[in-house]
Design an enzyme around this catalytic site. Structure first.
Site, PDB file in Angstrom:
ATOM      1  N   SER A  69       2.969  -5.425   8.201  1.00 36.37           N
ATOM      2  CA  SER A  69       4.026  -6.157   8.917  1.00 36.37           C
ATOM      3  C   SER A  69       4.387  -5.573  10.275  1.00 36.37           C
ATOM      4  O   SER A  69       5.085  -6.233  11.049  1.00 36.37           O
ATOM      5  CB  SER A  69       5.295  -6.196   8.070  1.00 36.37           C
ATOM      6  OG  SER A  69       5.185  -7.210   7.117  1.00 36.37           O
ATOM      7  N   LYS A  72       3.709  -7.642  13.270  1.00 34.46           N
ATOM      8  CA  LYS A  72       4.573  -8.773  13.642  1.00 34.46           C
ATOM      9  C   LYS A  72       5.266  -8.543  14.993  1.00 34.46           C
ATOM     10  O   LYS A  72       5.552  -9.498  15.720  1.00 34.46           O
ATOM     11  CB  LYS A  72       5.623  -9.013  12.549  1.00 34.46           C
ATOM     12  CG  LYS A  72       5.001  -9.503  11.236  1.00 34.46           C
ATOM     13  CD  LYS A  72       5.962  -9.437  10.055  1.00 34.46           C
ATOM     14  CE  LYS A  72       5.299  -9.966   8.784  1.00 34.46           C
ATOM     15  NZ  LYS A  72       6.068  -9.713   7.563  1.00 34.46           N
ATOM     16  N   TYR A 197      -3.368 -14.120  10.780  1.00 38.60           N
ATOM     17  CA  TYR A 197      -2.284 -13.293  10.219  1.00 38.60           C
ATOM     18  C   TYR A 197      -2.855 -12.148   9.379  1.00 38.60           C
ATOM     19  O   TYR A 197      -2.476 -10.983   9.551  1.00 38.60           O
ATOM     20  CB  TYR A 197      -1.346 -14.178   9.381  1.00 38.60           C
ATOM     21  CG  TYR A 197      -0.303 -13.385   8.631  1.00 38.60           C
ATOM     22  CD1 TYR A 197       0.756 -12.785   9.305  1.00 38.60           C
ATOM     23  CD2 TYR A 197      -0.389 -13.220   7.249  1.00 38.60           C
ATOM     24  CE1 TYR A 197       1.711 -12.039   8.614  1.00 38.60           C
ATOM     25  CE2 TYR A 197       0.559 -12.472   6.557  1.00 38.60           C
ATOM     26  CZ  TYR A 197       1.596 -11.891   7.247  1.00 38.60           C
ATOM     27  OH  TYR A 197       2.537 -11.140   6.563  1.00 38.60           O
ATOM     28  N   TYR A 249      13.466  -5.602   6.784  1.00 40.09           N
ATOM     29  CA  TYR A 249      13.789  -6.741   5.901  1.00 40.09           C
ATOM     30  C   TYR A 249      15.213  -6.608   5.367  1.00 40.09           C
ATOM     31  O   TYR A 249      16.128  -6.306   6.142  1.00 40.09           O
ATOM     32  CB  TYR A 249      12.788  -6.846   4.739  1.00 40.09           C
ATOM     33  CG  TYR A 249      11.393  -6.495   5.133  1.00 40.09           C
ATOM     34  CD1 TYR A 249      10.673  -7.363   5.954  1.00 40.09           C
ATOM     35  CD2 TYR A 249      10.801  -5.315   4.736  1.00 40.09           C
ATOM     36  CE1 TYR A 249       9.393  -7.050   6.340  1.00 40.09           C
ATOM     37  CE2 TYR A 249       9.518  -4.995   5.130  1.00 40.09           C
ATOM     38  CZ  TYR A 249       8.822  -5.866   5.930  1.00 40.09           C
ATOM     39  OH  TYR A 249       7.567  -5.541   6.313  1.00 40.09           O
ATOM     40  N   VAL A 267       3.944  -2.710   4.589  1.00 37.71           N
ATOM     41  CA  VAL A 267       3.737  -2.312   3.193  1.00 37.71           C
ATOM     42  C   VAL A 267       2.616  -1.292   2.986  1.00 37.71           C
ATOM     43  O   VAL A 267       2.397  -0.843   1.869  1.00 37.71           O
ATOM     44  CB  VAL A 267       3.497  -3.509   2.242  1.00 37.71           C
ATOM     45  CG1 VAL A 267       4.762  -4.298   2.021  1.00 37.71           C
ATOM     46  CG2 VAL A 267       2.349  -4.373   2.696  1.00 37.71           C
TER      47      VAL A 267
HETATM   48  N1  GLN Z   1       0.186  -8.437   4.756  1.00 36.49           N
HETATM   49  C1  GLN Z   1       1.431  -8.265   4.066  1.00 36.49           C
HETATM   50  C2  GLN Z   1       1.857  -9.570   3.416  1.00 36.49           C
HETATM   51  O1  GLN Z   1       1.663 -10.587   3.985  1.00 36.49           O
HETATM   52  C3  GLN Z   1       2.468  -7.800   5.038  1.00 36.49           C
HETATM   53  C4  GLN Z   1       3.799  -7.591   4.373  1.00 36.49           C
HETATM   54  C5  GLN Z   1       4.527  -6.354   4.840  1.00 36.49           C
HETATM   55  O2  GLN Z   1       3.974  -5.437   5.400  1.00 36.49           O
HETATM   56  N2  GLN Z   1       5.790  -6.307   4.506  1.00 36.49           N
HETATM   57  O3  GLN Z   1       2.366  -9.586   2.333  1.00 36.49           O
END
Ligand code: GLN
Length: 313
Positions: A69, A72, A197, A249, A267
């Site tokens: 993430s 992003k 993505y 988050y 993650v």
């Molecule tokens: N690639 C992960 C997903 O889409 C990214 C989520 C994250 O890092 N929080 O679930």
């Protein structure tokens, strides 16, 4: 060599790594992505980059992990450069959710139907659709080139195991994306958008790369050390505001209180942090709390922030 303004030395960082290391074994790695299940928990690394591009590092700072993430932030910046804020915020909102990063619940109930912000999965997938390029390959290549420029490295490659693993099993993201297509937030091909993505999430970085990107953000979009303006300062401001309100988050509030630095987690256990007008920080600690944030990484950032009183609040 210590970073002059704060006298940060790798010995400092090493002692904090040792202090926080017990947290590296708490929590769990992100097993919902099969390729991440085998990642060792006992990893903790940090790098700090100042606005001259000087880096100090300690622990497992050379360890390679996927952006997840954290990507992003970079794709948002690129979409802002491509289209400007008006067009971007027609497709995604500016508000935190209080929900998990992959939540679907508010997509249907909110009107107009668009993701609440670009730091949750639905918002980031929508932003991927906005990046300029004629094909998925071209869009992805522009994202990679942009990440390389921000991280000041030519060495960012794709982890194809992680990419394939998410492409095969990421049904929830696929559901989010098809919903977004239905409500006209995604305009292009849904599978192409998901490919972009998942590819951006699977780009491999180190703490050094994250520290450099954090320093570029802290430097209002200028490359630390050479002054080249890569991103407009106002877009960096937007990114840092999202990092404060949504970067961890539904853990963003607690992080703002305990650490108080704009940051974005992923993650894989990485965290990109940016102390405005001071420096960038990259950390890695793969074991996560139940919100998907690195437990040891957050502890380490808390330690660093408290030592130098870095909270922006
Ligand atoms: N690639 C992960 C997903 O889409 C990214 C989520 C994250 O890092 N929080 O679930």
């Amino acid at each position: 060599m210590p970073l002059p303004d704060f006298e940060i030395s790798s010995q400092h960082l090493q002692s904090w790594i040792e202090e926080c290391f017990s947290f590296a074994r708490r929590g769990e790695v992100a097993s919902y992505i099969p390729a991440l299940r085998s990642v060792p928990k006992g990893i903790l690394g940090v790098a700090i980059c100042d606005l001259n591009g000087e880096i100090v590092e300690a622990g497992d700072s050379d360890y390679n992990f996927t952006l997840q993430s954290i990507s992003k932030v970079m794709t948002l910046l690129l979409a802002l450069e491509d289209h400007g804020p008006y067009a971007v915020f027609k497709r995604v909102g500016m508000e935190p959710t209080g929900d998990p990063f992959n939540s679907i619940v508010k997509l249907e109930t909110l009107k107009p139907s668009k993701p609440l912000n670009p730091m949750i999965n639905a918002g980031a997938i929508a932003v991927c659709d906005l990046v300029n390029g004629r094909t998925a390959d071209e869009k992805f290549q522009r994202i990679v080139d942009f990440v390389k420029r921000l991280a000041n490295t030519s060495e960012i490659i794709l982890d194809s195991d992680v990419y394939n693993s998410e492409m095969d099993t990421g049904h929830r993201n696929r559901a989010l994306a098809y919903f977004l297509k239905d409500v006209d937030v995604i305009r292009g091909d849904v599978e192409d958008t998901l490919e972009i993505y998942y590819r951006q999430c699977a780009l491999k970085v180190t703490c050094r790369d994250l520290a450099f990107i954090g320093a570029a953000l802290a430097n209002d979009g200028q490359v630390p050390g050479n002054g080249e303006q890569i991103v407009k300062p106002e877009y960096c401001r937007i990114a840092k505001a999202f990092m404060v309100t949504c970067g961890l988050y539904d853990g963003s509030g607690e992080f703002a209180i305990k650490v108080g630095i704009p940051a974005k987690s992923g993650v894989s256990g990485g965290i990109l942090a940016s102390v405005p007008h001071e420096f960038g920080i990259g950390v890695i600690g793969p074991a996560l709390d139940d919100k998907g944030n690195s437990i040891a990484g957050v502890k380490l950032l808390e330690r660093i922030s408290n030592h130098w009183n870095l909270s922006i609040f």
